[in-house]
Design a protein around this motif. Sequence first.
Motif, PDB file in Angstrom:
ATOM      1  N   ARG A   1     -16.223   1.284  -1.523  1.00 28.61           N
ATOM      2  CA  ARG A   1     -15.569   2.380  -0.831  1.00 28.61           C
ATOM      3  C   ARG A   1     -16.085   3.697  -1.433  1.00 28.61           C
TER       4      ARG A   1
ATOM      5  N   THR B   1      -3.319   4.700  -2.893  1.00 27.25           N
ATOM      6  CA  THR B   1      -3.173   4.853  -1.442  1.00 27.25           C
ATOM      7  C   THR B   1      -4.314   4.219  -0.650  1.00 27.25           C
ATOM      8  N   ASP B   2      -5.277   3.690  -1.352  1.00 28.39           N
ATOM      9  CA  ASP B   2      -6.464   3.157  -0.669  1.00 28.39           C
ATOM     10  C   ASP B   2      -6.627   1.642  -0.839  1.00 28.39           C
ATOM     11  N   ILE B   3      -5.745   1.004  -1.548  1.00 22.65           N
ATOM     12  CA  ILE B   3      -5.887  -0.436  -1.798  1.00 22.65           C
ATOM     13  C   ILE B   3      -4.591  -1.142  -1.469  1.00 22.65           C
TER      14      ILE B   3
ATOM     15  N   LYS C   1       0.864  -1.181   0.000  1.00 21.54           N
ATOM     16  CA  LYS C   1       0.000   0.000   0.000  1.00 21.54           C
ATOM     17  C   LYS C   1       0.903   1.235   0.000  1.00 21.54           C
TER      18      LYS C   1
ATOM     19  N   PHE D   1      -6.139   5.401  -7.112  1.00 20.59           N
ATOM     20  CA  PHE D   1      -6.544   4.817  -5.823  1.00 20.59           C
ATOM     21  C   PHE D   1      -5.412   4.035  -5.158  1.00 20.59           C
TER      22      PHE D   1
ATOM     23  N   LEU E   1     -15.093   6.288  -2.749  1.00 22.46           N
ATOM     24  CA  LEU E   1     -13.992   6.956  -3.432  1.00 22.46           C
ATOM     25  C   LEU E   1     -14.324   7.043  -4.914  1.00 22.46           C
TER      26      LEU E   1
END
Length: 1760
Positions: A1329, A1235-1237, A1184, A1233, A1331
């Motif tokens: 999510r 930073t989110d997965i 991540k 994305f 997002l």
Amino acid sequence: MAARVDYNALKARTLGSGTDEEAVTVNTRALIDKVLARYSGEWTVLRELLQNAADAGATKVTIKFETYPSATVPLPQTGSASDVLKHVVTNHTVNRLLVTNDGQPFNDNDWSRLKRIAEGNPDETKIGAFGVGFYSVFADCEEPFISSGKEAMAFYWKGNSLFTRRLQLSVSDSSKDTSFVLDYRNTTSAVPPLLQVSQFLASSLTFVGIQNLELWLDDYNILTLSKKTAPSSAVEIPHDIETKTSDGLMKIKSVIQEVSQIDGSWMDIVGWRLPRSGASNFDSLRNNDQAPAMRNFFSRLTRASASKEDVSSRTAKSRDDTVEKSLTSRSSTVIFLNVNTATIETFTSRSFKDELERATKKPPPKTTKLAILTSPHIPEAHVNDSSSGKAASADVFASILPTRSGRIFIGFPTHQTTGLRAHISAPSVIPTVERESIDLNARWVRTWNMEMLRAAGIVCRIAFSSEMTTLNSDIQRSLAKSGKSKVRVDDIQASLPAAVNTARTFSFQESTPSAQTGQIIEDAFWTCNNKASIDVLSTCGVLPNHEVRITPKNLSFMEGIPALPEQLVSDAKTFVDRLIDYGLITEITVSDIKSALERSALSAQHVHEFLVWLGEQSKSGKLDKSTVKNLLSVAVANEEASDGKSSQVIVLGSMKAFLNPNKIPADLPVPSWTMPFRYTRHLSRADLEEYGWEELQIVPWLKWLLEEAGNRNTLSANQDLTQSPKFAAQVLPVLSKQWDVLSQSSKITITELLAPQTIIPTKYGMRKPGDAYFPSVKVFDDLPIVTGLNSVKDKILVALGVRKTLELGVVFSRLLSDAAQPGGAITNEKSEKQHIRLIQYLASVREDIPTTDIQRLRDTPICPKEVQQDPHRFSAERYKVSTLYEPRLALRELGLPILSWSGPYRSGSPEGKLLVVLGLRTTPSAGELIETMARAAKNGDGKLRDKAMAYFIANHYINNYGAYDFSQVTLPFLPLQSSGSLSTPSHCFTDEGAALLGFDVLKQGLQPHAAKFGVRTHPPMDECIAVLLRKPPTNKKEARTLFAYFSGRLSEINSANIPRLSQAKFVPIVTSKAQSEKPAAPRYVSPQTCFLGGSDNYGEIFDFVDFGQEANTFLLKCGSKQEPTKLEIAQILVNEPARISSTFRDPEKYLNLLRNLADALPALKKEKDLLKAMKRAPFLLASKDIVSTPIMTDRADEADDFDDEEAHGIKEWRLTSAADAIIVDDYPSYSLFRTDILAAPQETALEDFYYNLGSPLLSSLIEESATYGSQVHDQKSAVRLQKQICERSRLFLHDQPPDAIKHDSKWLEKSLKVISVSSIKLRRSLKGRNLHHVDRRSAAVTQSGRDYTLWISGSGIDYYQVSQSLVHLLLNRPKLHSALTLELLLKTELKELGARGFNVSRILRQKAAEKRLADQQQQLEEERRRIEDQEKAWNDSQQKQASEQAKEPGIPGGFPTESPQAKTGTQKLGEVENDEPIRRVPQGLFETWRNRLGLNEAPKPARPQSSSGGSIPNPNHQAITNGEEPPPPYAQENKPRQPKTLTANPVTAPHQMQQNLLSAIKKSRAYNSNALYSRGETNQIAETRSYCDEKMAQNLTFIASGAHGINIFLSTQQQQQLPPTDPSTFLTQHSAGLSAFASLLKEAASVFALDLASLNIFYDKGRSIAFNRQGSIFCNYLYFQQLHEERLVRGDGDRGDALLYWWVTLCHELAHNLVSDHSAEHSYYIEGFVMEYARRVVTKLGETAPGGKRVRGELLVEID
């Protein structure tokens, strides 16, 4: 579906219409001819006329043949009546047939019916049913004439109609008779064969009421037949016969029997045969093919098959043709017939009656008659030998007597046989129309006829029963005269021939031509009884079948059983077989024989016959053992003495044995249960054993002799074996003779029987065998010596116990005593020599000593042993011989007991051999030696122990000590290596390694002989393993030594030990510490959990050991491995991911483990449980990104030195499950994305690994929604892009694996649409999510149902974004570089892609083909529109002319525009006329066009002509070299033709002509295409194929694909001729010419917009310029090569001549798509092609000729 039509209403309207009605007419002559075609049998006319006479009640019929004299053969000069009659028969022809009967004259109804065909006789009692029989006379008679009573009728023809006239006769012309006068239409009918006519007439007299028949030939009375019938008698119908048929339509009311007598008288000319050498002139007429083919009457009468050997031909062949003295003399004979006539009552329903009446035109009779005619049996003695003409009579009446198979008579005989030797007359049977067979096809008629046939079968059964009743009466009368009470075989002999005749009469065979007819009669015959019973003749008279049996010939001893006589069984086999088949009679049974045996005793003669029969039945398996035993139990025989009187009764059931005289003489007494030999002497052993008897053996015979020895009622004193020396001298030789073949058990039994009996004759009387001595025993005179048994073998006496030696008690008492016995010859010896003398005597009589005495000697202590201190002395005590050893030095040194023997001892002497038999020991056993060694060691006697051990080693193999079981030794006697103690062989070993485990080791000096003592090399592996596991090594050194020892014994570690070792923890793991510290206690692990060597990758998480190569081998055997397997790695990762991760402290090492697992994914998938755990466990590594704030710096170029990810972010690795690790397949979305997965490692192998474990794709988690502006007006860029995408997608997907492709290029063509819009916004969201991200795009894809749309915006296309949008449609899992590859393919030109290595030639070819096809389609479309415009204009002009009704004729001499298929003006476009078209002759069209085109200016040499009708424009024709004929031109000059009158046809519409031409072009197709090809109509016109022969296609071979896609073929003849034409060489040499030819053909084909795939080039040195093969056109390169190639290849010639030449060729071949032959119609279409496409070819010629503009302008002016 079509509407339903009401045909009833339609029929009513038709009948109610006012149109005139018309009668149906009949061609009478044709009708009669067709009816006569059904009358194909013999004697049809005579049969019909005789039947008419019988129906009229006539009693006499006269038949007369009137003849014409021969015009060529004169009468014989002799003038004798016989010669004249022969001349008439041989040479005359029949003029008239006159048939007269005295029946009732015709009445008005008869005259009326005579004129009507198919009306029939309405009287149900008459035969006629169809009304066509009389018309058979028209087969040979043109106009018959009938006279009956006071009227006459004449028939005559008018054309094809038949008419009659009737006349009332005057009194003078009237007659009570009816006459048929038949005059023949020709004069070539020969006289019929008189014998065959006579036979037919004789058979016709059988059942009809006619009593007299006369046959005349001119004035010669050839034949006279007269029938008489005796008074009839009623036949009693048996009560058990069911008189009603199975369907219940008929029932037999009564049956009468009568005997008919037929007297026959005829001239001998009847049996005379026309000589072959004297064939008349009429034979040549009959065989002349030019003679009129008339179906004359006598040709029909004589239609016997040439291959049929009838009775008359057989008689004629047997006659002597030289005996012809008087053929006019008469012969006569008489025959008798039995006729059983039944009255049958019919029962039919109303519907059945109506249907039958409709079929036969008469109702079924209520009662009818049915008669059965059979031949009576006439004894030879009663045959009238005085009858004259006996041989001829047998033939004249042959057809009457049913000697083989009778016939069905329907008034007269038909072709249908009955299947039995009886004629059946059934007038009510309905025949077929020709009346030659029975109708079994029509529904109602079939039922009626089958019932009639069943009734016939029942009548046959009644007739048979009547015959049996008559036979029984005759037998009973004969029996009463003789005074007998019972019928025997002799009493039936007189009636037997009659019974055989009756049985043969009713023996059914297959009937012909219909087998069903005979089968129906037979079934009714056998099944009409209520009970399964029928009377038959037996040996005891006529009896019901259930009392009669079929007996074999060898059962003559059973005279009391009624059986079928042998003559009846053999002569009437078929009848008897039917009795058996229907179960009415069976063969004799065991019960029958048993009953007969119980009733009476067998005589001595019958005993043998009975036994022979019984044996045969048993051997064949017909009788089992129990049945044989039962029969024997009731069989009793009277044994006759020598004087013939009965002496005793023999009960065969009590017999158990039979006598074999070869074993036991027949004169000796035998037991009462033994069958006397005189009854069995002629029977084999196998036969006797079938009775359950056994051969009398010696043992039971001797038992019986001994048991009955004292019974004087059975045996006399002279037959007492225990008292009579003479009888014993007879019995014992029998035993001696059989002794060698006796079994051992039998010998023992005999010995036990005879030994206690006084059966041995001696000089002192009868003694027991044990008390008697052989004559050779002469030691004492008072011994009972055997006498009188010289023929008895000694071994028999010995076996019985007769002694050859003295008894041991005597020997002991006389030889071993101090004083001599009285009468003895042995003197006393010294006591120390007594045992030696005893041994010497016994050795001298060794062979005669009984076995019991030998055993007694073994058990008796008779010998002393030596004293150990002094071998010359012996002990006073006696010992058994088996406890002593031979007197040898080696044995003395061992301290063994030695036999005392004075003097030298020889083991090979008789005494030595006897001592061995008595048990003298020669060697000590291994156990004794071991005891000696153990005892010596215990006593400290080392010398004795060493001697015993040395003896054991030296004699180990000689004395077979190796067979001793040393494992059972419990006394320690072997010295050990490390100490002075002793051990047993099973507790010490030879290998030094055994000491490591604490086992004893044998002393070094004895180790070479260890195997002899049973000492093993190693301890048992199981014990070693047990010690290892109990005391594992404590350090690495001990482990290395111990494991090395085990590695030397790897072969002993089996599959049972390995699991135990692999799981046991005995491998020491020592943790290394500082040198100052003490070593820690080892940790033990099992071999399967440790690994050998070391590993940088796995050393930190697995136990690795190394004890040296030799020790490691043992651990490998126990389950250790060099490194862990993938499955083990996966298992430890699944179970301990956190520990391993913390141990490594480096993500790269952990990723290496995952990479190894990814490589082993196929193997992991097989482990279902492990795979499930891997999908759930959090052992996968994912990252991540953590974005950090960038640090500002003064250096502007600092960002260029680092990767963006490294400069501005941190990658955090985490352990996670497969479901939480996301595979990055959409890099733009990942950038948004990241930073989110948790992203899976971006490596192909790891991504595949994660994907298989269930990790989702990022693209599957991204939800896209596009918003786009309005569509732009110009969509050309979108269309171009869509075409480019479909084109380049093939290259993109070409190298992709099949499982990676989601959709192919074909799917894109159908499902993807490209649209250009003003703007695009794309919103991306992450599922689950909150997002999302929105940005502007120049390309995006949206889905609507199954269709996809690619939206593009902007002035220029961003191919990268287009590629990003498309790769997810094309691939299942696109890679990061997939979009780049597709972008490259989309924006790069094809040629540049080809230069970079892409295969783009196929795309270029496809684009060229598409362009060419588009051009052709556009050209054809223009043609179609022009034709439509012309069609419209033509229709308008035609309508205008029709309205004005203008009738102006056509302009003479106009240009031919009419099509051969032209119709009226209303003909539709494309219709083809089926009528023959007008053949038009081309009027020099090609020549005219040459003049118009200005191509005839230069002089032209003469050209050869072809068959198409015109010349080819070839101004530059050159001579053909190499001696070849010049190629023929493509057209021929006009030739004058004969004018043809043509009917005026309307002018063909121009658009129709153009439509046909366009159709011809469309019919062209590629060679071997699957498209349907339909050529024009072919007219069969004789022509010579030359330049246009399509058969050439069968000899062509494809060799290459040339320029413009035109295929090239080579003739097989060119390849086979010398020198052969090689395809490769040919292509190389003519490549330039072939390319030029292909370009020329392409240019010529473009005139017609013709598909180039339909054009082909071939090379052949024949006369074919071109040909059309099913729409594919072939052009010969040879003619292009000779005519045009040189100038065109050089480039200095005019291309117009070549183009015109091959354009006209194509016109010719395209016309073949409409017409296949070279006809005027074909030339017409050639002209049509020239006229239609002239403008285009002129344009082409103008472009190719010098000064093209000028030529083009002039030509256009001329055409206009």
